[in-house]
Write a protein that holds these residues in place. Structure first.
Motif, PDB file in Angstrom:
ATOM      1  N   ASN A 149      65.299  66.835 -20.768  1.00  0.00           N
ATOM      2  CA  ASN A 149      64.538  65.590 -20.686  1.00  0.00           C
ATOM      3  C   ASN A 149      63.841  65.504 -19.333  1.00  0.00           C
ATOM      4  O   ASN A 149      64.414  65.865 -18.304  1.00  0.00           O
ATOM      5  CB  ASN A 149      65.457  64.383 -20.853  1.00  0.00           C
ATOM      6  N   LEU A 150      62.623  65.001 -19.335  1.00  0.00           N
ATOM      7  CA  LEU A 150      61.864  64.812 -18.110  1.00  0.00           C
ATOM      8  C   LEU A 150      61.905  63.343 -17.720  1.00  0.00           C
ATOM      9  O   LEU A 150      61.694  62.459 -18.563  1.00  0.00           O
ATOM     10  CB  LEU A 150      60.408  65.246 -18.303  1.00  0.00           C
ATOM     11  N   TYR A 151      62.150  63.073 -16.451  1.00  0.00           N
ATOM     12  CA  TYR A 151      62.191  61.711 -15.933  1.00  0.00           C
ATOM     13  C   TYR A 151      61.023  61.536 -14.974  1.00  0.00           C
ATOM     14  O   TYR A 151      60.775  62.383 -14.114  1.00  0.00           O
ATOM     15  CB  TYR A 151      63.524  61.440 -15.231  1.00  0.00           C
ATOM     16  N   VAL A 152      60.322  60.434 -15.151  1.00  0.00           N
ATOM     17  CA  VAL A 152      59.099  60.181 -14.383  1.00  0.00           C
ATOM     18  C   VAL A 152      59.219  58.818 -13.720  1.00  0.00           C
ATOM     19  O   VAL A 152      59.488  57.811 -14.382  1.00  0.00           O
ATOM     20  CB  VAL A 152      57.851  60.202 -15.294  1.00  0.00           C
ATOM     21  N   GLY A 153      59.025  58.775 -12.408  1.00  0.00           N
ATOM     22  CA  GLY A 153      59.085  57.518 -11.676  1.00  0.00           C
ATOM     23  C   GLY A 153      57.716  56.872 -11.564  1.00  0.00           C
ATOM     24  O   GLY A 153      56.803  57.433 -10.953  1.00  0.00           O
ATOM     25  N   ASP A 154      57.561  55.720 -12.192  1.00  0.00           N
ATOM     26  CA  ASP A 154      56.354  54.899 -12.042  1.00  0.00           C
ATOM     27  C   ASP A 154      56.617  53.949 -10.876  1.00  0.00           C
ATOM     28  O   ASP A 154      57.488  53.092 -10.958  1.00  0.00           O
ATOM     29  CB  ASP A 154      56.109  54.131 -13.340  1.00  0.00           C
ATOM     30  N   ARG A 155      55.861  54.124  -9.801  1.00  0.00           N
ATOM     31  CA  ARG A 155      56.206  53.404  -8.575  1.00  0.00           C
ATOM     32  C   ARG A 155      56.084  51.882  -8.704  1.00  0.00           C
ATOM     33  O   ARG A 155      56.534  51.145  -7.826  1.00  0.00           O
ATOM     34  CB  ARG A 155      55.350  53.893  -7.410  1.00  0.00           C
ATOM     35  N   SER A 156      55.518  51.402  -9.789  1.00  0.00           N
ATOM     36  CA  SER A 156      55.449  49.957  -9.982  1.00  0.00           C
ATOM     37  C   SER A 156      56.780  49.389 -10.475  1.00  0.00           C
ATOM     38  O   SER A 156      56.908  48.172 -10.611  1.00  0.00           O
ATOM     39  CB  SER A 156      54.332  49.604 -10.961  1.00  0.00           C
ATOM     40  N   GLY A 157      57.774  50.271 -10.743  1.00  0.00           N
ATOM     41  CA  GLY A 157      59.105  49.759 -11.027  1.00  0.00           C
ATOM     42  C   GLY A 157      59.811  50.314 -12.241  1.00  0.00           C
ATOM     43  O   GLY A 157      60.818  49.755 -12.666  1.00  0.00           O
ATOM     44  N   THR A 158      59.365  51.421 -12.795  1.00  0.00           N
ATOM     45  CA  THR A 158      59.950  51.957 -14.018  1.00  0.00           C
ATOM     46  C   THR A 158      60.245  53.442 -13.865  1.00  0.00           C
ATOM     47  O   THR A 158      59.477  54.176 -13.254  1.00  0.00           O
ATOM     48  CB  THR A 158      58.990  51.765 -15.212  1.00  0.00           C
ATOM     49  N   ILE A 159      61.375  53.862 -14.449  1.00  0.00           N
ATOM     50  CA  ILE A 159      61.647  55.285 -14.625  1.00  0.00           C
ATOM     51  C   ILE A 159      61.625  55.569 -16.123  1.00  0.00           C
ATOM     52  O   ILE A 159      62.382  54.975 -16.890  1.00  0.00           O
ATOM     53  CB  ILE A 159      62.993  55.689 -14.008  1.00  0.00           C
ATOM     54  N   PHE A 160      60.709  56.451 -16.537  1.00  0.00           N
ATOM     55  CA  PHE A 160      60.591  56.827 -17.940  1.00  0.00           C
ATOM     56  C   PHE A 160      61.403  58.093 -18.217  1.00  0.00           C
ATOM     57  O   PHE A 160      61.537  58.966 -17.356  1.00  0.00           O
ATOM     58  CB  PHE A 160      59.123  57.111 -18.296  1.00  0.00           C
ATOM     59  N   ARG A 161      61.929  58.165 -19.439  1.00  0.00           N
ATOM     60  CA  ARG A 161      62.516  59.419 -19.906  1.00  0.00           C
ATOM     61  C   ARG A 161      61.648  59.965 -21.027  1.00  0.00           C
ATOM     62  O   ARG A 161      61.352  59.264 -21.996  1.00  0.00           O
ATOM     63  CB  ARG A 161      63.945  59.223 -20.398  1.00  0.00           C
ATOM     64  N   VAL A 162      61.259  61.235 -20.870  1.00  0.00           N
ATOM     65  CA  VAL A 162      60.414  61.909 -21.848  1.00  0.00           C
ATOM     66  C   VAL A 162      61.259  62.980 -22.522  1.00  0.00           C
ATOM     67  O   VAL A 162      61.797  63.866 -21.857  1.00  0.00           O
ATOM     68  CB  VAL A 162      59.183  62.547 -21.170  1.00  0.00           C
ATOM     69  N   GLY A 163      61.391  62.896 -23.846  1.00  0.00           N
ATOM     70  CA  GLY A 163      62.221  63.841 -24.575  1.00  0.00           C
ATOM     71  C   GLY A 163      61.699  65.258 -24.500  1.00  0.00           C
ATOM     72  O   GLY A 163      60.530  65.497 -24.172  1.00  0.00           O
ATOM     73  N   PRO A 164      62.558  66.239 -24.802  1.00  0.00           N
ATOM     74  CA  PRO A 164      62.149  67.648 -24.747  1.00  0.00           C
ATOM     75  C   PRO A 164      60.979  67.934 -25.671  1.00  0.00           C
ATOM     76  O   PRO A 164      60.728  67.210 -26.644  1.00  0.00           O
ATOM     77  CB  PRO A 164      63.410  68.400 -25.208  1.00  0.00           C
ATOM     78  N   ASP A 165      60.286  69.013 -25.374  1.00  0.00           N
ATOM     79  CA  ASP A 165      59.110  69.406 -26.141  1.00  0.00           C
ATOM     80  C   ASP A 165      59.553  70.047 -27.452  1.00  0.00           C
ATOM     81  O   ASP A 165      59.995  71.190 -27.481  1.00  0.00           O
ATOM     82  CB  ASP A 165      58.267  70.388 -25.324  1.00  0.00           C
ATOM     83  N   ARG A 166      59.457  69.291 -28.548  1.00  0.00           N
ATOM     84  CA  ARG A 166      59.832  69.819 -29.861  1.00  0.00           C
ATOM     85  C   ARG A 166      58.670  69.726 -30.852  1.00  0.00           C
ATOM     86  O   ARG A 166      58.867  69.733 -32.054  1.00  0.00           O
ATOM     87  CB  ARG A 166      61.047  69.061 -30.414  1.00  0.00           C
ATOM     88  N   GLY A 167      57.470  69.609 -30.316  1.00  0.00           N
ATOM     89  CA  GLY A 167      56.325  69.512 -31.211  1.00  0.00           C
ATOM     90  C   GLY A 167      55.150  68.878 -30.511  1.00  0.00           C
ATOM     91  O   GLY A 167      55.078  68.849 -29.280  1.00  0.00           O
ATOM     92  N   PRO A 168      54.194  68.333 -31.266  1.00  0.00           N
ATOM     93  CA  PRO A 168      53.015  67.707 -30.670  1.00  0.00           C
ATOM     94  C   PRO A 168      53.390  66.565 -29.732  1.00  0.00           C
ATOM     95  O   PRO A 168      54.423  65.930 -29.888  1.00  0.00           O
ATOM     96  CB  PRO A 168      52.241  67.191 -31.893  1.00  0.00           C
ATOM     97  N   MET A 169      52.526  66.305 -28.786  1.00  0.00           N
ATOM     98  CA  MET A 169      52.788  65.275 -27.786  1.00  0.00           C
ATOM     99  C   MET A 169      53.046  63.917 -28.426  1.00  0.00           C
ATOM    100  O   MET A 169      53.891  63.147 -27.962  1.00  0.00           O
ATOM    101  CB  MET A 169      51.610  65.187 -26.818  1.00  0.00           C
ATOM    102  N   ALA A 170      52.383  63.607 -29.511  1.00  0.00           N
ATOM    103  CA  ALA A 170      52.533  62.297 -30.139  1.00  0.00           C
ATOM    104  C   ALA A 170      53.937  62.075 -30.684  1.00  0.00           C
ATOM    105  O   ALA A 170      54.361  60.944 -30.865  1.00  0.00           O
ATOM    106  CB  ALA A 170      51.516  62.150 -31.276  1.00  0.00           C
ATOM    107  N   GLU A 171      54.678  63.160 -30.937  1.00  0.00           N
ATOM    108  CA  GLU A 171      56.019  63.037 -31.490  1.00  0.00           C
ATOM    109  C   GLU A 171      57.097  63.037 -30.413  1.00  0.00           C
ATOM    110  O   GLU A 171      58.273  62.887 -30.720  1.00  0.00           O
ATOM    111  CB  GLU A 171      56.269  64.183 -32.479  1.00  0.00           C
ATOM    112  N   ARG A 172      56.696  63.238 -29.193  1.00  0.00           N
ATOM    113  CA  ARG A 172      57.684  63.289 -28.107  1.00  0.00           C
ATOM    114  C   ARG A 172      58.169  61.883 -27.801  1.00  0.00           C
ATOM    115  O   ARG A 172      57.382  60.955 -27.641  1.00  0.00           O
ATOM    116  CB  ARG A 172      57.041  63.925 -26.873  1.00  0.00           C
ATOM    117  N   GLN A 173      59.475  61.706 -27.710  1.00  0.00           N
ATOM    118  CA  GLN A 173      60.042  60.388 -27.453  1.00  0.00           C
ATOM    119  C   GLN A 173      59.893  60.020 -25.982  1.00  0.00           C
ATOM    120  O   GLN A 173      60.264  60.789 -25.106  1.00  0.00           O
ATOM    121  CB  GLN A 173      61.523  60.360 -27.834  1.00  0.00           C
TER     122      GLN A 173
END
Length: 349
Positions: free
Chosen positions: A196-220
């Motif tokens: 899983n990829l974690y991305v820090g949005d400096r405005s106050g959020t940490i997102f979790r991006v699911g592993p690459d298992r297909g097209p970008m639109a299907e990524r959680q």
């Protein structure tokens, strides 16, 4: 029977034992100040003179000058000379950069760093690679505000663009493809052990991006944690237990390192840093943070027991990375330095 008299200055310890040019090092010992008024001790590191910043009988503070390399620190008081204590000094590795977070290191030991630029600024080269022989080569062009860097478990380099709120995946030949979008002001990035990829949005959020298992639109993609907004960036790093550590500079001089557990619950791991930025861990779980501690700027070491001390003294530091040979790469706002710290960094996913 007469008491014995200490003959000449004696150094017993130095803090910290590593520094960058411009950093200050404290020497502790006995007989470190001349008895005659108006006479000051003279310090040097190897063959290079150091600048005296403070002089006391049991404490001397020196400033490391440009051109200094690792060597023994010695103190001269008149004709008396002290013993020497080893000091590690960082030396330039690459210049003409603009890192705003940690550099990244691939499996071959090649280091990657950004020319991030101010918000909305277009630069000719966005990411450079620096080989083991210190040859610096353009790696990625035409990427707006490259910010966070991290290698994924697939061996690809990933970078965030804070201008676009996008994370890109970069192949070994420097070609980019979009990996995740809609990340706000995307800054720090890190992978966990599950991909899983974690991305820090400096405005106050940490997102979790699911592993690459297909097209970008299907990524959680979902919100993993929320924190206080940062004036600059979030910086992320995982320990072996899967705890995510986060720093993010604010206007406070009493900033925290946050710990986020696997369920997204956030707590303060350590408080008391100034402008805490890039963060890395060693194999023993010690944290290393580019920050100020009690007014001293550099790399701060925080143990699992939450004891903090300055590991490297230096100014303008924004991040760091460990190499396999015990060396460390230190990133300032415009350059990279390297220094032998004999620290084994935590292997990344």
């Amino acid at each position: 029977m007469h008491g014995s008299k200490v003959s000449g200055p004696r150094l017993e310890a130095l803090r910290p034992w590593a520094a960058m040019p411009g950093g200050e090092v404290e020497l502790l010992g006995t007989g470190l100040q001349p008895e005659a008024e108006g006479v000051l001790p003279s310090a040097r590191v190897g063959d290079v003179q150091a600048q005296l910043a403070l002089s006391r009988p049991d404490r001397v503070v020196i400033r490391i000058l440009d051109g200094t390399i690792s060597g023994d620190v010695e103190l001269d008081i008149g004709r008396a000379k002290s013993n020497g204590l080893a000091l590690r000094v960082a030396v330039p590795m690459a210049e003409g950069l603009h890192p705003v977070a940690n550099p990244a290191v691939d499996s071959d030991g090649t280091v990657y760093s950004t020319v991030s630029g101010s918000r909305g600024q277009s630069v000719p080269v966005s990411i450079f690679s620096i080989a083991r022989d210190f040859q610096m080569r353009p790696f990625v062009r035409d990427l707006m505000n490259a910010t966070g860097l991290a290698f994924g478990p697939d061996g690809f380099l990933y970078t965030s663009s804070r201008a676009e709120g996008t994370v890109y995946r970069i192949s070994s030949d420097g070609k980019m493809s979009t990996y995740a979008e809609g990340m706000g002001i995307a800054t720090g990035i890190a992978f966990d052990g599950d991909g899983n990829l974690y991305v820090g949005d400096r405005s106050g959020t940490i997102f979790r991006v699911g592993p690459d298992r297909g097209p970008m639109a299907e990524r959680q993609i979902f919100v993993y944690a929320t924190l206080e907004p940062s004036i600059a960036a979030y910086h992320l790093a995982f320990n072996n237990e899967g705890t995510l550590f986060v720093t993010g500079p604010t206007t406070s001089s009493n900033q925290a390192v946050y710990a986020v557990d696997r369920d997204g619950h956030t707590s303060v791991f350590y408080r008391g840093l100034g402008r805490a930025q890039g963060i890395a861990l060693d194999v023993d779980g010690n944290l290393y943070v580019a920050a100020s501690l009690r007014g001293q700027r550099g790399i701060v070491r925080i143990t699992p027991g939450r004891e903090a001390s300055l590991a490297v003294s230096g100014n303008n530091l924004v991040g760091l990375a460990f190499l396999e040979d015990g060396m460390a790469v230190l990133a300032t706002k415009d350059a990279l330095f390297h220094v032998a710290l004999d620290i084994e960094g935590r292997p990344l996913p």
